[in-house]
Design a protein around this motif. Structure first.
Motif, PDB file in Angstrom:
ATOM      1  N   ASP A 251       0.829  -1.206   0.000  1.00 38.78           N
ATOM      2  CA  ASP A 251       0.000   0.000   0.000  1.00 38.78           C
ATOM      3  C   ASP A 251       0.867   1.261   0.000  1.00 38.78           C
ATOM      4  O   ASP A 251       0.494   2.283  -0.597  1.00 38.78           O
ATOM      5  CB  ASP A 251      -0.929  -0.001   1.214  1.00 38.78           C
ATOM      6  CG  ASP A 251      -2.079  -0.989   1.085  1.00 38.78           C
ATOM      7  OD1 ASP A 251      -2.251  -1.568  -0.010  1.00 38.78           O
ATOM      8  OD2 ASP A 251      -2.795  -1.187   2.081  1.00 38.78           O
TER       9      ASP A 251
ATOM     10  N   ARG B 239      -3.547  -4.785  -7.576  1.00 34.59           N
ATOM     11  CA  ARG B 239      -3.661  -3.718  -8.586  1.00 34.59           C
ATOM     12  C   ARG B 239      -3.082  -4.170  -9.929  1.00 34.59           C
ATOM     13  O   ARG B 239      -2.163  -3.548 -10.456  1.00 34.59           O
ATOM     14  CB  ARG B 239      -2.913  -2.468  -8.105  1.00 34.59           C
ATOM     15  CG  ARG B 239      -3.366  -1.961  -6.743  1.00 34.59           C
ATOM     16  CD  ARG B 239      -2.392  -0.941  -6.175  1.00 34.59           C
ATOM     17  NE  ARG B 239      -2.817  -0.480  -4.868  1.00 34.59           N
ATOM     18  CZ  ARG B 239      -2.510  -1.093  -3.727  1.00 34.59           C
ATOM     19  NH1 ARG B 239      -1.768  -2.185  -3.730  1.00 34.59           N
ATOM     20  NH2 ARG B 239      -2.936  -0.602  -2.576  1.00 34.59           N
TER      21      ARG B 239
ATOM     22  N   ALA C  91       1.933   1.824  -3.495  1.00 37.63           N
ATOM     23  CA  ALA C  91       0.818   2.389  -4.255  1.00 37.63           C
ATOM     24  C   ALA C  91       0.607   3.864  -3.930  1.00 37.63           C
ATOM     25  O   ALA C  91       0.302   4.673  -4.819  1.00 37.63           O
ATOM     26  CB  ALA C  91      -0.458   1.599  -3.972  1.00 37.63           C
TER      27      ALA C  91
ATOM     28  N   TYR D 281       1.353  -6.290  -4.561  1.00 41.38           N
ATOM     29  CA  TYR D 281       0.903  -5.143  -5.363  1.00 41.38           C
ATOM     30  C   TYR D 281       0.188  -5.635  -6.624  1.00 41.38           C
ATOM     31  O   TYR D 281      -0.878  -5.125  -6.982  1.00 41.38           O
ATOM     32  CB  TYR D 281       2.108  -4.279  -5.725  1.00 41.38           C
ATOM     33  CG  TYR D 281       1.809  -2.949  -6.370  1.00 41.38           C
ATOM     34  CD1 TYR D 281       1.876  -1.776  -5.632  1.00 41.38           C
ATOM     35  CD2 TYR D 281       1.487  -2.852  -7.724  1.00 41.38           C
ATOM     36  CE1 TYR D 281       1.621  -0.538  -6.230  1.00 41.38           C
ATOM     37  CE2 TYR D 281       1.231  -1.625  -8.319  1.00 41.38           C
ATOM     38  CZ  TYR D 281       1.302  -0.473  -7.560  1.00 41.38           C
ATOM     39  OH  TYR D 281       1.057   0.745  -8.153  1.00 41.38           O
TER      40      TYR D 281
ATOM     41  N   GLN E 160       0.776   6.950  -6.588  1.00 40.83           N
ATOM     42  CA  GLN E 160      -0.302   7.922  -6.717  1.00 40.83           C
ATOM     43  C   GLN E 160       0.212   9.344  -6.484  1.00 40.83           C
ATOM     44  O   GLN E 160      -0.148  10.275  -7.231  1.00 40.83           O
ATOM     45  CB  GLN E 160      -1.421   7.604  -5.732  1.00 40.83           C
ATOM     46  CG  GLN E 160      -2.610   8.535  -5.839  1.00 40.83           C
ATOM     47  CD  GLN E 160      -3.740   8.140  -4.902  1.00 40.83           C
ATOM     48  OE1 GLN E 160      -3.537   7.425  -3.930  1.00 40.83           O
ATOM     49  NE2 GLN E 160      -4.946   8.598  -5.199  1.00 40.83           N
TER      50      GLN E 160
END
Length: 350
Positions: free
Chosen positions: A86, A119, A89, A115, A93
């Motif tokens: 996370d 995703r 990620a 991951y 982002q």
């Protein structure tokens, strides 16, 4: 001493969860290649590879939580490696990156597998470098990662060597003990007798590890099953306990990006005969009381990874295994030219 090489820049990037330290090669654009380090290390281990990557790619490397210059946030091991995934990620982002080429080493290999599971559309390709088994580290048998004991005996935070942990916490930069970070690096991270040019930088990278129950190695418990150690629910090593981690669903992801699995043949950390697997150590008499092969066989880590990737291929994905001779747990340091050639070929074909 300066630990960041010329041509690279480090910056701390605020994300939705925490502030993440990231290394970048100056002046690069193009498809992003994000490097994820392993346990007891940091982004600094990726510097030579990043600088050698062709200019058509944009190399980045982050420090995971509790390593390097990223915030020392606690690790919830009951989520497996998802806290780390996370964080990756959140950085992607924050930097507004398109689908990334992910390169994960050791524990970082498990992070990038997590991951991908969460995703898949955000992954351009996956490279696994001596990755932790999809069934975690310790406490399983067979190609399907069956638990040796229901409580995950033989895995988790309690398996760490207390002398090594003490030396890590104390900032030991010496070489007087085989359990000093420097000597562990030279004996197990790379293949002896190699002494990497940046050995002092890599020792500093190891010493950046935050030591404690919430980070490395984490909490531990007791078990009625040999070797008497059960995983806890906090900290780094427990994220890879087989009671918390299972990454064998790769064959179900859609889309399926191409996967490169590159490993050092002489790895003694992630291996079917790992010197960090208490069951294997018991089988060679290094840990007393081992109950035998039927009760507690060594974990076939490499064979488990191959089995999961074979199922990925059977389900329509594709992967390539590259086994580098005369390389140990860090083939990007042991065999940098061969490693880079395999990586670039993979990225170009993705």
């Amino acid at each position: 001493m300066s630990t960041v090489l010329p041509g690279l820049t480090a910056r701390r990037v605020p994300t939705a969860g925490l502030t993440v330290n990231v290394l970048e090669v100056d002046g690069r654009s193009g498809p992003p290649v994000l490097f994820v380090h392993g346990n007891v290390s940091s982004s600094l281990f990726w510097q030579p590879t990043m600088l050698a990557l062709p200019r058509r790619y944009r190399p980045l490397a982050l420090d995971l939580r509790g390593f390097g210059d990223t915030d020392a946030a606690p690790v919830d091991a009951t989520r497996g490696l998802r806290d780390f995934a996370d964080d990756v990620a959140a950085l992607v982002q924050a930097l507004d990156l398109p689908p990334v080429h992910l390169v994960g080493w050791s524990m970082g290999g498990g992070v990038v597998m997590r991951y991908l599971l969460d995703r898949p559309a955000a992954v351009a390709s996956l490279t696994l470098v001596n990755p932790v088994s999809p069934y975690g580290f310790g406490g399983t048998r067979g190609l399907d990662g069956v638990l040796v004991a229901p409580d995950g005996a033989g895995s988790g935070g309690g398996t760490a060597n207390p002398d090594f942990v003490s030396r890590l916490a104390g900032g030991d930069r010496g070489e007087d003990s085989p359990l000093s970070p420097r000597q562990v690096l030279l004996a197990h991270y790379v293949k002896p007798p190699l002494v990497p040019d940046l050995v002092d930088v890599y020792v500093e990278s190891m010493l950046s590890t935050v030591v404690g129950d919430d980070n490395y190695p984490g909490t531990g418990g007791t078990s009625d099953t040999w070797p008497g150690i059960a995983p806890g629910d906090r900290g780094v090593l427990n994220t890879m306990a087989p009671t918390h981690l299972r990454l064998d669903g790769l064959s179900e992801v859609d889309p399926k990006p191409p996967v490169l699995w590159i490993r050092g043949v002489d790895d003694v950390i992630v291996s079917d005969t790992s010197l960090y697997d208490l069951a294997y150590l018991g089988s060679i008499g290094a840990v007393p009381g081992w109950p035998g092969m039927d009760a507690c066989p060594p974990q076939p880590m490499v064979a488990q990874t191959r089995s999961v990737l074979d199922r990925y291929a059977d389900a329509g994905g594709r992967y390539q295994e590259v086994a580098l001779a005369d390389a140990a747990h860090s083939p990007h340091l042991d065999r940098p030219e061969e490693f880079l050639a395999a990586l670039v070929d993979h990225l170009d074909g993705a």
